[in-house]
Design an enzyme around this catalytic site. Structure first.
Site, PDB file in Angstrom:
ATOM      1  N   ASP A 267       0.783   3.925  -3.201  1.00 33.18           N
ATOM      2  CA  ASP A 267       0.431   5.177  -2.818  1.00 33.18           C
ATOM      3  C   ASP A 267       1.381   6.225  -3.522  1.00 33.18           C
ATOM      4  O   ASP A 267       0.971   7.186  -4.260  1.00 33.18           O
ATOM      5  CB  ASP A 267       0.274   5.533  -1.439  1.00 33.18           C
ATOM      6  CG  ASP A 267       0.236   6.973  -1.177  1.00 33.18           C
ATOM      7  OD1 ASP A 267      -0.674   7.489  -1.292  1.00 33.18           O
ATOM      8  OD2 ASP A 267       1.090   7.685  -0.620  1.00 33.18           O
TER       9      ASP A 267
ATOM     10  N   GLU B 229      -4.450   0.712  -3.409  1.00 26.64           N
ATOM     11  CA  GLU B 229      -2.870   1.166  -3.384  1.00 26.64           C
ATOM     12  C   GLU B 229      -2.039  -0.290  -3.279  1.00 26.64           C
ATOM     13  O   GLU B 229      -1.121  -0.180  -4.050  1.00 26.64           O
ATOM     14  CB  GLU B 229      -2.830   1.956  -2.206  1.00 26.64           C
ATOM     15  CG  GLU B 229      -3.429   3.300  -2.499  1.00 26.64           C
ATOM     16  CD  GLU B 229      -3.042   4.271  -1.204  1.00 26.64           C
ATOM     17  OE1 GLU B 229      -3.229   5.608  -1.500  1.00 26.64           O
ATOM     18  OE2 GLU B 229      -3.005   4.030  -0.140  1.00 26.64           O
TER      19      GLU B 229
ATOM     20  N   GLU C 254       0.989  -1.127  -0.153  1.00 24.22           N
ATOM     21  CA  GLU C 254       0.044  -0.013   0.106  1.00 24.22           C
ATOM     22  C   GLU C 254       0.919   1.072  -0.225  1.00 24.22           C
ATOM     23  O   GLU C 254       0.717   2.339  -0.719  1.00 24.22           O
ATOM     24  CB  GLU C 254      -0.839   0.051   1.174  1.00 24.22           C
ATOM     25  CG  GLU C 254      -2.005   1.288   1.610  1.00 24.22           C
ATOM     26  CD  GLU C 254      -2.272   1.229   2.793  1.00 24.22           C
ATOM     27  OE1 GLU C 254      -2.491   2.398   3.433  1.00 24.22           O
ATOM     28  OE2 GLU C 254      -2.345   0.219   3.490  1.00 24.22           O
TER      29      GLU C 254
ATOM     30  N   ASP D 173      -7.434   1.270   0.834  1.00 34.23           N
ATOM     31  CA  ASP D 173      -5.894   0.586   1.007  1.00 34.23           C
ATOM     32  C   ASP D 173      -5.514  -0.311   0.150  1.00 34.23           C
ATOM     33  O   ASP D 173      -4.248  -0.582  -0.474  1.00 34.23           O
ATOM     34  CB  ASP D 173      -5.829   0.431   2.301  1.00 34.23           C
ATOM     35  CG  ASP D 173      -5.809   1.503   3.371  1.00 34.23           C
ATOM     36  OD1 ASP D 173      -5.712   2.625   2.851  1.00 34.23           O
ATOM     37  OD2 ASP D 173      -5.969   1.155   4.469  1.00 34.23           O
TER      38      ASP D 173
END
Length: 257
Positions: A67, A139, A63, A136
């Site tokens: 991101d 990502e 994650e 989440d």
């Protein structure tokens, strides 16, 4: 005669069984890229599942990586689309597109929720449709794609998945995600989070959606659109107008929950 005991399976076996219980190929087809079983299983494993099965890895590191890839891709695209716009315009545009709610919208479009490996508590608590878990996991999935295929392939997937949001940002002078704005305003007021409910009419190829949004027991607004998310945006926009005139109707209604 002693009662026979059910044979225990290892945490690794439990992980593999939970993963293979769902056909993940439709998800891979939607995102247009293939991942190995190990990479995909890792990306879909929420910490609640990992914690219930000893020391299994979860998807939080992926994650973190996803991101960064997402942020750079969206920022680059906006920079290219708007060569004369100042940073003060570009930053909120990017923030809106990669917000929790923007990511969760994309996750729902690809039915990501049904593929996430969740612990029993999150499963019973509706975790498959929680914005935070969906965002989440999206990502994490992007992070796994980056590791498996490199930046250019991950970038292409992101631009495809977020195409509508990017086009929406470029088409609007306000560059505003009304759902995100509403959530932020409700938080400022100490109010319960927005809850959306939608109905639709008409044939499958020509549906019209009507959406209402509430905070607690207070109806904030309604909207209509040819897609569910468009109706939700219109409802959120109406809610922002309502809160401008009547903030006292919801202020503090989250206290005591």
């Amino acid at each position: 005669m002693s009662r026979s005991k059910k044979k225990r399976i290892s945490n690794e076996q439990a992980w593999q069984e939970a993963f293979t219980a769902v056909d993940h190929q439709p998800l891979l087809d939607r995102i247009g890229v293939q991942l190995g079983e190990r990479e995909l299983r890792h990306a879909l494993t929420h910490r609640s599942f990992a914690n219930e099965h000893g020391t299994l890895p979860n998807n939080e590191r992926l994650e973190f990586l996803g991101d960064a890839v997402l942020g750079l891709t969206v920022a680059t695209k906006l920079f290219q689309l708007y060569p004369s716009r100042p940073e003060s315009d570009l930053s909120p545009m990017r923030a809106s597109i990669v917000s929790r709610y923007g990511l969760a919208d994309v996750a729902r479009e690809i039915n990501l929720g049904e593929h996430v490996l969740l612990g029993r508590g999150e499963e019973l608590g509706g975790g498959r449709d929680k914005d935070s878990i969906l965002a989440d996991t999206t990502e994490a999935l992007l992070g796994a794609i980056y590791l498996a295929h490199g930046f250019e392939r991950a970038r292409d997937v992101i631009l495809e998945l977020f195409d509508e949001k990017l086009r929406g940002a470029t088409a609007s002078s306000a560059h505003r995600d009304w759902k995100t704005s509403l959530q932020e305003r409700l938080a400022e007021l100490g109010a319960q989070v927005a809850d959306y409910s939608s109905t639709s009419t008409g044939p499958d190829h020509q549906k019209l959606f009507t959406c209402e949004v509430v905070s607690g027991d207070t109806l904030l607004g309604s909207g209509r659109g040819t897609a569910k998310k468009l109706a939700e945006q219109e409802a959120a926009r109406a809610a922002m107008r309502f809160l401008h005139d009547h903030p006292e109707r919801v202020a503090g209604n989250a206290e005591g929950l």
